[in-house]
Design an enzyme around this catalytic site. Structure first.
Site, PDB file in Angstrom:
ATOM      1  N   ALA B  35       0.854  -1.188   0.000  1.00 28.65           N
ATOM      2  CA  ALA B  35       0.000   0.000   0.000  1.00 28.65           C
ATOM      3  C   ALA B  35       0.891   1.240   0.000  1.00 28.65           C
ATOM      4  CB  ALA B  35      -0.887   0.010   1.236  1.00 28.65           C
ATOM      5  N   ASP B  36       0.499   2.262  -0.759  1.00 25.53           N
ATOM      6  CA  ASP B  36       1.232   3.530  -0.632  1.00 25.53           C
ATOM      7  C   ASP B  36       0.548   4.359   0.457  1.00 25.53           C
ATOM      8  OD1 ASP B  36      -0.983   4.815  -1.732  1.00 25.53           O
ATOM      9  OD2 ASP B  36      -0.118   4.963  -3.729  1.00 25.53           O
TER      10      ASP B  36
END
Lengths: 246, 77
Positions: B35-36
């Site tokens: 996930a960013d």
């Protein structure tokens, strides 16, 4: 061009904000008209929209106050069910030479013209991220690009808005939220009416098109940036200034 | 706990489009689930909606693993 879209326009009771509100409404958007002090003028904008068959509400909020901004965004979403377009237009001037500019005059302009853009942007981001689409249009000024004597506070804020526009555009691009700025030049509004004839004459001499701009000229670019016509445009500052600064 | 974990797991799977097996209590959103930072912000928003609660920004910043999220929800709801 904006059928079914919901737009929140700050500082929309008069001038450029008013022209944008009317233009968006003519093109099918439901419009929230934000104002800070002039309720009567804001109501007039709402009336003009509703009399022409559009939908509009007015919302009082000081854009430099986080709590008021949050309440405003909530009201828009509750009333219209979504929020697709934010136009950060609210702005003030407190002009003076740096030597004579008070700290309070500097802070006040930065608070409304720059921090206000940040708070409103932050305020709508959650809703737009959920919708996975959105448009944010920041009204900067050509003096934010060129500088202007007597406007250290205003120019700092408007140059800041251009930087904020680019950063917001980069942060939110992956969520299909497009963020652009408009930098109007010398537009005929209450704000520029304060200038003396001599100042106006001098500014005209600097404008290749040799005439003042109208609020509608800015509103047309704001319509373009809110519409699907600009799907591949983000992080840009479009000058609407008759060629004054190139 | 297990109920909360199952709900969180489902949201994470849907949102980050990852295999269910990878979503363990120890899994880090950024390191293990790819996930960013914006994904994590969105996840927190979805968790708020799902569990009908508000997670303050300071607290949200401390949520690094699936277990962190489950623990936070269990001790604040």
């Amino acid at each position: 061009m904006l059928n079914g879209k919901v737009a929140l326009i700050t500082g929309a009771s008069r001038g450029i904000g008013r022209a944008i509100a009317l233009n968006y409404a003519r093109n099918g958007a439901k419009v929230a008209v934000n104002y800070a002090g002039n309720e009567e003028k804001a109501q007039q904008v709402v009336n003009e929209i509703t009399q022409n068959g559009g939908q509009a509400i007015k919302i009082k909020a000081n854009v430099s106050k986080d709590a008021e901004v949050k309440a405003m965004v909530k009201e828009v979403v509750q009333t219209f069910g979504s929020l697709d377009i934010l136009v950060n237009n609210a702005g003030i001037t407190r002009d003076n030479l740096i030597m004579r500019m008070s700290e309070a005059d500097f802070d006040e302009v930065i608070d409304i013209n720059l921090k206000g853009v940040f708070l409103c942007t932050k305020g709508v981001t959650r809703q737009m991220m959920k919708q996975k689409s959105g448009r944010i249009i920041n009204v900067s000024s050509v003096v934010g690009v060129s500088g202007n004597p007597g406007q250290a506070n205003y120019v700092s804020a408007k140059a800041g808005v251009i930087g904020l526009t680019k950063t917001t555009a980069k942060e939110l691009a992956m969520r299909n939220i497009l963020v652009n700025a408009i930098a109007p030049g010398f537009i005929e509004t209450d704000m520029t009416d304060q200038l003396t004839d001599e100042q106006k004459e001098q500014m005209l001499s600097l404008i290749p098109l040799h005439k003042l701009g109208q609020a509608e000229d800015v509103a047309n670019v704001a319509l373009f940036l809110a519409s699907e016509q600009s799907n591949y445009v983000t992080g840009q500052t479009i000058q609407v200034d008759g060629g004054m600064v190139m | 706990m297990s109920n909360t974990f199952e709900k969180v797991k489902q949201i994470v799977v849907d949102h980050l489009d990852v295999d269910e097996d990878k979503v363990t209590l120890e899994a880090s959103f950024k390191d293990d689930l790819e996930a960013d930072s914006l994904d994590v912000v969105e996840l927190v928003m979805e968790l708020e909606d799902e569990f009908d609660m508000e997670i303050a920004d300071e607290d949200a910043e401390k949520i690094a693993t699936v277990g962190d999220a489950v623990n936070y929800i269990d001790s604040n709801s």
